[in-house]
Design a protein around this motif. Sequence first.
Motif, short mmCIF file in Angstrom:
data_model
loop_
_atom_site.label_atom_id
_atom_site.label_comp_id
_atom_site.label_asym_id
_atom_site.label_seq_id
_atom_site.Cartn_x
_atom_site.Cartn_y
_atom_site.Cartn_z
N LYS A 1 17.15 32.75 39.88
CA LYS A 1 16.58 32.24 41.13
C LYS A 1 17.69 31.59 41.99
CE LYS A 1 12.35 29.78 42.19
NZ LYS A 1 11.37 28.83 41.67
N ASN B 1 13.60 31.16 29.90
CA ASN B 1 13.16 30.23 30.96
C ASN B 1 14.34 29.69 31.77
OD1 ASN B 1 10.51 30.61 30.28
ND2 ASN B 1 10.32 28.69 29.14
N VAL C 1 15.60 30.62 35.96
CA VAL C 1 16.00 29.68 37.02
C VAL C 1 17.40 30.02 37.51
CG1 VAL C 1 16.31 27.26 37.67
CG2 VAL C 1 14.52 27.88 36.03
N LEU D 1 14.69 22.60 42.87
CA LEU D 1 15.36 23.61 42.05
C LEU D 1 16.14 22.96 40.91
CD1 LEU D 1 15.59 26.66 41.84
CD2 LEU D 1 17.48 26.57 43.47
N GLU E 1 13.59 21.96 38.37
CA GLU E 1 13.11 23.14 37.64
C GLU E 1 14.11 23.55 36.56
OE1 GLU E 1 11.72 27.76 38.55
OE2 GLU E 1 12.07 26.39 40.25
N LEU E 2 15.39 23.50 36.90
CA LEU E 2 16.42 23.84 35.93
C LEU E 2 16.47 22.81 34.80
CD1 LEU E 2 18.75 25.69 35.08
CD2 LEU E 2 20.25 24.31 36.55
#
Length: 179
Positions: free
Chosen positions: A143, A136, A140, A56, A59-60
């Motif tokens: 999320k 985008n 995240v 995660l 992803e960030l």
Amino acid sequence: MNETLKVIESRYSCRDYESQPITKEELKIILNAGLLAPSAMNSQVDEAFAIMNIDLIDELALAINEAFKQLDIKKPDHYYCTYHAPTLVIVSGPRDYTRLKEDGSCMLENMFLAAESLNIGSCWINQLRDTQDLPNVRKVLSKIGIPENHKIVGCAALGYSKKRVKPKPKKESRIHIIK
């Protein structure tokens, strides 16, 4: 010199972390120190989101790098905004709260000092302040669980330092005493 002042004096911005994560107990101590920070009129509205999931965090960081390209902000190809720290704490709060930045900054500083007292490296990460509303990045953040109506104050990268670094000297000329 007392222990508190020693911790303040020895804290530095760590940018080189071991891959081993800090323990959940250490993280709880650091987060609780953040809760103890002062807030305007004791409002206590800022929140801390602690991420220990490397996928995660990756992803960030990737979303932030893409956002920099959109904003035409030049960074090296190997740039990774959290310096590969195994834990990232994001401090945010309601966009309409007028003391968000001040309260969140106090919260982060308490966390940095608590981390230093536990021999855990830390670094202020501010890239989300400029990129948080790009689709985008916001995807995240959602999320992670950060509400849409929240604004990011800053982040704390946390982890065991690969190498202790002595803090750079501070410019004492910034202090002015008026009698």
